[in-house]
Write a protein that holds these residues in place. Structure first.
Motif, PDB file in Angstrom:
ATOM      1  N   UNK A 150       0.841  -1.195   0.000  1.00 48.38           N
ATOM      2  CA  UNK A 150       0.000   0.000   0.000  1.00 48.38           C
ATOM      3  C   UNK A 150       0.877   1.245   0.000  1.00 48.38           C
ATOM      4  N   UNK A 151       0.264   2.380  -0.331  1.00 51.30           N
ATOM      5  CA  UNK A 151       0.977   3.648  -0.191  1.00 51.30           C
ATOM      6  C   UNK A 151       1.378   3.827   1.273  1.00 51.30           C
ATOM      7  N   UNK A 152       2.643   4.114   1.556  1.00 51.41           N
ATOM      8  CA  UNK A 152       3.023   4.304   2.955  1.00 51.41           C
ATOM      9  C   UNK A 152       2.531   5.628   3.531  1.00 51.41           C
ATOM     10  N   UNK A 153       2.501   6.652   2.672  1.00 48.92           N
ATOM     11  CA  UNK A 153       2.060   7.980   3.060  1.00 48.92           C
ATOM     12  C   UNK A 153       1.421   8.615   1.831  1.00 48.92           C
ATOM     13  N   UNK A 154       0.592   9.634   2.005  1.00 48.52           N
ATOM     14  CA  UNK A 154      -0.145  10.175   0.847  1.00 48.52           C
ATOM     15  C   UNK A 154       0.744  10.595  -0.317  1.00 48.52           C
ATOM     16  N   UNK A 155       1.917  11.153  -0.042  1.00 48.13           N
ATOM     17  CA  UNK A 155       2.770  11.646  -1.130  1.00 48.13           C
ATOM     18  C   UNK A 155       3.749  10.591  -1.642  1.00 48.13           C
ATOM     19  N   UNK A 156       3.713   9.392  -1.067  1.00 48.56           N
ATOM     20  CA  UNK A 156       4.599   8.314  -1.504  1.00 48.56           C
ATOM     21  C   UNK A 156       3.798   7.300  -2.314  1.00 48.56           C
ATOM     22  N   UNK A 157       4.486   6.294  -2.836  1.00 52.62           N
ATOM     23  CA  UNK A 157       3.851   5.336  -3.726  1.00 52.62           C
ATOM     24  C   UNK A 157       4.185   3.920  -3.287  1.00 52.62           C
ATOM     25  N   UNK A 158       3.324   3.006  -3.639  1.00 45.77           N
ATOM     26  CA  UNK A 158       3.575   1.599  -3.335  1.00 45.77           C
ATOM     27  C   UNK A 158       4.737   1.095  -4.179  1.00 45.77           C
ATOM     28  N   UNK A 159       5.235  -0.095  -3.815  1.00 47.53           N
ATOM     29  CA  UNK A 159       6.307  -0.709  -4.603  1.00 47.53           C
ATOM     30  C   UNK A 159       5.848  -0.926  -6.043  1.00 47.53           C
ATOM     31  N   UNK A 160       4.627  -1.385  -6.221  1.00 43.22           N
ATOM     32  CA  UNK A 160       4.108  -1.643  -7.557  1.00 43.22           C
ATOM     33  C   UNK A 160       3.969  -0.354  -8.353  1.00 43.22           C
ATOM     34  N   UNK A 161       3.446   0.697  -7.728  1.00 41.31           N
ATOM     35  CA  UNK A 161       3.321   1.971  -8.432  1.00 41.31           C
ATOM     36  C   UNK A 161       4.693   2.510  -8.830  1.00 41.31           C
ATOM     37  N   UNK A 162       5.656   2.391  -7.916  1.00 43.77           N
ATOM     38  CA  UNK A 162       6.991   2.903  -8.210  1.00 43.77           C
ATOM     39  C   UNK A 162       7.661   2.162  -9.349  1.00 43.77           C
ATOM     40  N   UNK A 163       7.572   0.812  -9.333  1.00 38.86           N
ATOM     41  CA  UNK A 163       8.224   0.054 -10.386  1.00 38.86           C
ATOM     42  C   UNK A 163       7.556   0.329 -11.734  1.00 38.86           C
ATOM     43  N   UNK A 164       6.229   0.424 -11.768  1.00 39.05           N
ATOM     44  CA  UNK A 164       5.545   0.721 -13.021  1.00 39.05           C
ATOM     45  C   UNK A 164       5.983   2.071 -13.584  1.00 39.05           C
ATOM     46  N   UNK A 165       6.134   3.068 -12.716  1.00 36.28           N
ATOM     47  CA  UNK A 165       6.528   4.406 -13.174  1.00 36.28           C
ATOM     48  C   UNK A 165       7.893   4.338 -13.857  1.00 36.28           C
ATOM     49  N   UNK A 166       8.847   3.672 -13.248  1.00 36.33           N
ATOM     50  CA  UNK A 166      10.205   3.626 -13.805  1.00 36.33           C
ATOM     51  C   UNK A 166      10.303   2.662 -14.975  1.00 36.33           C
ATOM     52  N   UNK A 167       9.569   1.560 -14.916  1.00 33.55           N
ATOM     53  CA  UNK A 167       9.627   0.579 -16.001  1.00 33.55           C
ATOM     54  C   UNK A 167       9.050   1.146 -17.293  1.00 33.55           C
ATOM     55  N   UNK A 168       8.092   2.060 -17.180  1.00 29.72           N
ATOM     56  CA  UNK A 168       7.407   2.591 -18.364  1.00 29.72           C
ATOM     57  C   UNK A 168       8.125   3.764 -19.003  1.00 29.72           C
ATOM     58  N   UNK A 169       9.205   4.253 -18.424  1.00 24.92           N
ATOM     59  CA  UNK A 169       9.878   5.451 -18.938  1.00 24.92           C
ATOM     60  C   UNK A 169      11.317   5.107 -19.313  1.00 24.92           C
ATOM     61  N   UNK A 170      11.601   4.947 -20.593  1.00 21.17           N
ATOM     62  CA  UNK A 170      12.939   4.545 -21.025  1.00 21.17           C
ATOM     63  C   UNK A 170      14.033   5.501 -20.566  1.00 21.17           C
ATOM     64  N   UNK A 171      13.720   6.795 -20.412  1.00 20.81           N
ATOM     65  CA  UNK A 171      14.764   7.748 -20.038  1.00 20.81           C
ATOM     66  C   UNK A 171      15.211   7.564 -18.590  1.00 20.81           C
ATOM     67  N   UNK A 172      14.414   6.867 -17.780  1.00 16.93           N
ATOM     68  CA  UNK A 172      14.815   6.568 -16.409  1.00 16.93           C
ATOM     69  C   UNK A 172      15.559   5.229 -16.401  1.00 16.93           C
ATOM     70  N   UNK A 173      16.788   5.246 -15.923  1.00 15.69           N
ATOM     71  CA  UNK A 173      17.652   4.065 -16.007  1.00 15.69           C
ATOM     72  C   UNK A 173      17.202   2.935 -15.100  1.00 15.69           C
ATOM     73  N   UNK A 174      16.266   3.195 -14.226  1.00 23.42           N
ATOM     74  CA  UNK A 174      15.806   2.189 -13.279  1.00 23.42           C
ATOM     75  C   UNK A 174      15.719   2.795 -11.900  1.00 23.42           C
ATOM     76  N   UNK A 175      15.626   1.934 -10.887  1.00 22.91           N
ATOM     77  CA  UNK A 175      15.426   2.455  -9.546  1.00 22.91           C
ATOM     78  C   UNK A 175      16.083   1.577  -8.511  1.00 22.91           C
TER      79      UNK A 175
END
Length: 923
Positions: free
Chosen positions: A541-566
């Motif tokens: 789950x989201x740990x705090x309102x302005x943070x993201x879950x592990x799944x949300x975070x990985x999806x964000x970085x996986x979907x953006x080629x310009x981000x080298x990863x996390x």
């Protein structure tokens, strides 16, 4: 007591060396690097009370005023016999209890300002140097001491190392007693914290004695860079040859490169080169490697570079260096490339402590942790937030794990820049290190010009020393100005702290990666948040309102080629920072694994999408007594195309898995069997089944390593769990388990991963030192006879059997009586004193008398200091049995070799359960 064959071998080797010296044989040539971890003495001092600090720095010539006048424990004549004997690495913080007055960020351990009697640690070691070593250079190297380490050799002050994380070295050649014994002393001061997380205390990494000829390769003076060309690679070797002779020297330099199979690939020779007296010569060697095997996370191929210095046909120095041939390239639009192949960073941040042992992590346990990360699919490791142990980088080279090597302090004055340089030159030859980090979350300067200027200066300095790797830093104070604008590679700490896409649009030429993401909370094996117990449900789950879950975070970085990863925060739970709680929790909740390395459920989410092999994982466990008929959220982590869920053989539906997603069902709880079946291309691929178990009936033990090297250092990590009468694991078992061990092994730590557990991690013998209270002294100067009378108070609560009088000679001869009973008669004076075991029947609770009579010591000179301290009474309280409660059905025991060969038997016992014994062989 088991025989330590490793130590016997060292003694035998020493005897051979001394015999060789006696017969005048030639001293050994070349370099030796000897581990100096065994047989240290340890005691607690005090930061402000000189009496409790053994009188340190109170002499007329204090230790900084005159060379060789180290006093207290720094004096080589100091009597350390009452001190505890131990083996390094050692973290005294891990041995302490927890207390609400302790530091939140350091796991509430009883060290630091509130606990001055546990914040200074003294270490002493006596070691021989053969006479044949005269003429060699000799240095002592510390891989890491926490912290503010003052170091002495034979009473000579060598220096102070403020950092708790950097390696440091002293050349002790001129201070040694050749053909005799030498004493190294270290005073570590852990009163002040360096970081905002658990850091341990003491000499928690290895210590080495390095011996080399006066003509040698300079320490950390060899640098290897590689370039990949069509059909070949070029290995460029730069090195410094140091001449510590007082006359110039002529030498020959040989370099040889071997492949992983040991076959010679290329070699070069430079003959008749010259180096001036007390000077260094720089050399450059180029080696061509045809059809090179490249190093990558998927195939970490290593060559070995052998560098040899000879003079007059004799070898004076030789170094072996692991070489990985690879290229690194960051692209602002397409991310990271290793060997021109796109690589998405699947990384974790990691502190360096582990359950039971704190930061004193044996090398084999480092390997265990790294392999657990690899098993999850990790290909990158961020050293949060300091340089790591050298052995960790060696392992990352071998295992294929990319590393962000991180500086501990941003700054451009002498000390911060010196520390940055030492990190760079120590670690620059590791192919696993792909990026340097100059800092982390420097909120006060992140968004202003001072921060940008400091970052630019540090970045330029790094590039001046190593142009082959990029520079980054972790930024969390907003991605809009200051340091963010000038970094070579942007490091985003938490996408909730700013607009990453807007920043990328503003700086389209700046490569970027997520240096910290996630920061989610979970407790292993817990599926209902319980604030009273400070347990957090393990659903992502989201740990705090302005943070993201592990799944949300990985999806964000996986979907953006310009981000080298996390890099996920964190790979493992760690002591300290028990956010979102405080006392009585003592560990963090952030890890994909708990502090023991037991996987949490998020581990399996990442494993599903970070590995190519089929994965399926069900949560929660299916022991939910009292919840019958109530809706229960069931999640499945998998990388299969479809998953079907069955309860007691009845299908609850088959669903399609979204890429980088998970699946959910909600069903009324019904005891029995829950099963998830994964399908690929319509075919059943993988299944996981969990059962509702009965009550715990027996214990189970499993070792990650069933055969130890009998070297006194290898370890086995054992998992203890409970099963019911059907053999099903009991996932909510909480039984207390007691451990006993026999054979050539010892337990060095226990844990269970419960962040709010306040149980002991180590069970060690306690020593209580009782000073003798002097009541009367008389001396007859005519016949030099004397009489000492004193007493000590034996606590009425003491129930142990071991009472020892650690005696220091106060006479040329002496007779000792305790409570009018003779303990020793006409003892001659001894430099190292005597040691007597006192029978308990001689003693009584409360005051006990000691009378010493004999012939007094006569001064030869007026300035002689005659000993008048007769020593101490030491009470030894045996350690309690090793024990730990199961948490969510598991606990961990770490067993280490003691050096002997044979069978180690570890027994686990718990009232009402069938006990178990596991056998581990030591060879």
């Amino acid at each position: 007591m088991p025989v330590n064959m490793n130590r016997l071998a060292n003694v035998a080797l020493l005897c051979i060396c001394l015999i060789s010296c006696a017969f005048g044989q030639e001293k050994p040539a070349g370099r030796e690097k000897l581990l100096l971890d065994d047989d240290w003495k340890f005691a607690f001092g005090h930061p402000s009370d000189p009496v409790k600090d053994f009188g340190f720095a109170t002499s007329y010539f204090s230790y900084l005023a005159k060379a060789g006048y180290g006093d207290g424990p720094a004096d080589p004549a100091f009597d350390d016999r009452p001190w505890r004997q131990l083996q390094l690495p050692h973290d005294w913080a891990a041995e302490q209890d927890v207390d609400p007055a302790g530091s939140f960020s350091h796991g509430f351990k009883k060290i630091g300002r509130a606990f001055p009697e546990r914040s200074i640690g003294w270490y002493r070691k006596t070691f021989p140097i053969p006479a044949a070593d005269k003429g060699r250079r000799i240095a002592i190297l510390f891989d890491g001491v926490f912290r503010n380490a003052q170091v002495f050799i034979n009473g000579h002050y060598l220096g102070t190392e403020p950092s708790g994380y950097l390696s440091f070295e002293y050349d002790i050649t001129d201070y040694l007693e050749y053909g005799g014994e030498n004493v190294i002393t270290v005073r570590a001061d852990a009163t002040m914290e360096e970081g905002w997380f658990y850091e341990g205390a003491g000499i928690y990494r290895h210590v080495w004695l390095q011996k080399y000829a006066p003509l040698h390769l300079e320490q950390n003076g060899l640098v290897v860079t590689t370039a990949v060309q069509p059909r070949q690679a070029v290995v460029q070797v730069g090195l410094a040859i140091r001449n510590q002779h007082t006359i110039p020297q002529t030498y020959t330099l040989k370099t040889r490169l071997y492949n992983a199979a040991g076959a010679l690939v290329q070699q070069k020779k430079i003959a008749a080169a010259k180096v001036g007296a007390l000077a260094a010569a720089q050399q450059q060697v180029t080696l061509q490697v045809p059809q090179p095997r490249l190093w990558s996370p998927d195939a970490p191929y290593l060559y070995t570079l052998e560098t040899i210095v000879e003079t007059n046909g004799k070898e004076t120095d030789k170094l072996s260096t692991a070489v990985g041939i690879r290229t690194i390239r960051f692209d602002a639009r397409e991310g990271l490339f290793i060997n021109n192949k796109a690589v998405k960073l699947k990384g974790t941040n990691n502190h360096q402590d582990h359950a039971g042992v704190g930061v004193a992590v044996p090398d084999a346990l480092l390997e265990y942790r790294l392999k657990a990360l690899k098993q999850m699919g990790v290909n990158a490791y961020r050293c949060s937030h300091h340089p790591p142990a050298p052995e960790l980088l060696d392992l990352c080279d071998k295992l294929g794990i990319l590393v962000i090597d991180e500086n501990r302090l941003m700054g451009t004055t002498g000390q911060p820049m010196s520390e940055l340089k030492r990190m760079l030159i120590r670690d620059r030859n590791h192919p696993s290190v792909f990026c340097w980090s100059i800092g982390n979350e420097e909120w006060r300067i992140e968004n202003n010009q001072i921060g940008a200027t400091i970052a630019q200066t540090m970045q330029a300095y790094v590039k001046s020393m190593d142009s082959t790797r990029p520079v980054t830093a972790g930024i969390s104070g907003g991605f809009r100005s200051g340091i963010s604008n000038v970094l070579e590679v942007m490091g985003y700490n938490y996408m909730g702290n700013g607009d990453i896409e807007a920043h990328h649009r503003q700086f389209p030429q700046q490569p970027a990666m997520g240096t910290e993401e996630g920061s989610t909370f979970s407790t292993r094996g817990i599926y209902t948040t319980d604030t009273a117990q400070q347990h957090i449900a393990a659903y992502d789950k989201k740990p705090r309102p302005s943070f993201f879950s592990i799944e949300e975070g990985w999806n964000f970085y996986a979907d953006r080629p310009y981000l080298a990863g996390l890099f996920i925060w964190t790979g493992f739970d760690y002591r300290g920072e028990p956010t979102p709680y405080g006392w009585p929790s003592v560990n963090s909740y952030f890890g994909m694994m708990d502090i023991c390395g037991f996987p949490k459920d998020n581990y399996y989410y990442l494993k599903s999408w970070w590995r190519d092999t089929p994965v399926i994982h069900l949560l929660p466990h299916w022991n939910r007594q009292g919840q019958e008929g109530k809706p229960t959220d069931v999640w499945v982590y998998s990388n299969c195309e479809e998953v079907e869920l069955l309860l007691n053989g009845v299908s609850k539906g088959r669903k399609t898995m979204k890429r980088n997603g998970h699946l959910e069902w909600q069903l009324p709880y019904q005891p029995g069997m829950l099963q998830a079946v994964g399908y690929n291309k319509g075919q059943q691929t993988i299944t996981e089944t969990i059962h509702t178990s009965g009550q715990p009936a027996r214990l189970a033990l499993e070792a990650h390593n069933s055969q130890l090297k009998a070297d006194g250092r290898d370890i086995a990590v054992l998992t203890v769990s409970a099963t019911d009468n059907n053999g099903y694991p009991v996932p909510d078992a909480a039984n207390e388990v007691v451990f006993t061990i026999t054979g050539p092994g010892k337990i060095i730590g226990v844990g269970n991963g419960n962040p709010s557990s306040r149980e002991k991690e180590q069970f060690i013998e306690e020593q209580i030192n009782l000073p003798l209270k002097a009541e009367a002294r008389t001396e007859n100067k005519q016949d030099t006879s004397y009489r000492f009378q004193g007493s000590f108070d034996l606590p009425g609560s003491f129930t142990g059997d071991s009472v020892v009088f650690i005696y220091k000679s106060i006479g040329v001869t002496q007779t000792i009586r305790i409570n009018n009973q003779v303990v020793a008669t006409e003892l001659p004076q001894q430099l190292k004193g005597n040691r007597f075991s006192i029978q308990r029947q001689l003693l009584k609770p409360g005051s006990n008398t000691v009378v010493i009579t004999g012939r007094a010591i006569v001064k030869k000179h007026d300035w002689d200091v005659v000993n008048t301290d007769p020593g101490i009474i030491q009470l030894v309280i045996p350690a309690n049995p090793w024990q730990r409660k199961l948490f969510s059905g598991k606990a961990q025991v770490i067993v280490q070799s003691t050096g002997g060969t044979g069978s180690i038997q570890l027994q686990a016992a718990s009232p009402g359960l069938q006990n178990i014994t596991l056998h581990i062989s030591a060879r």
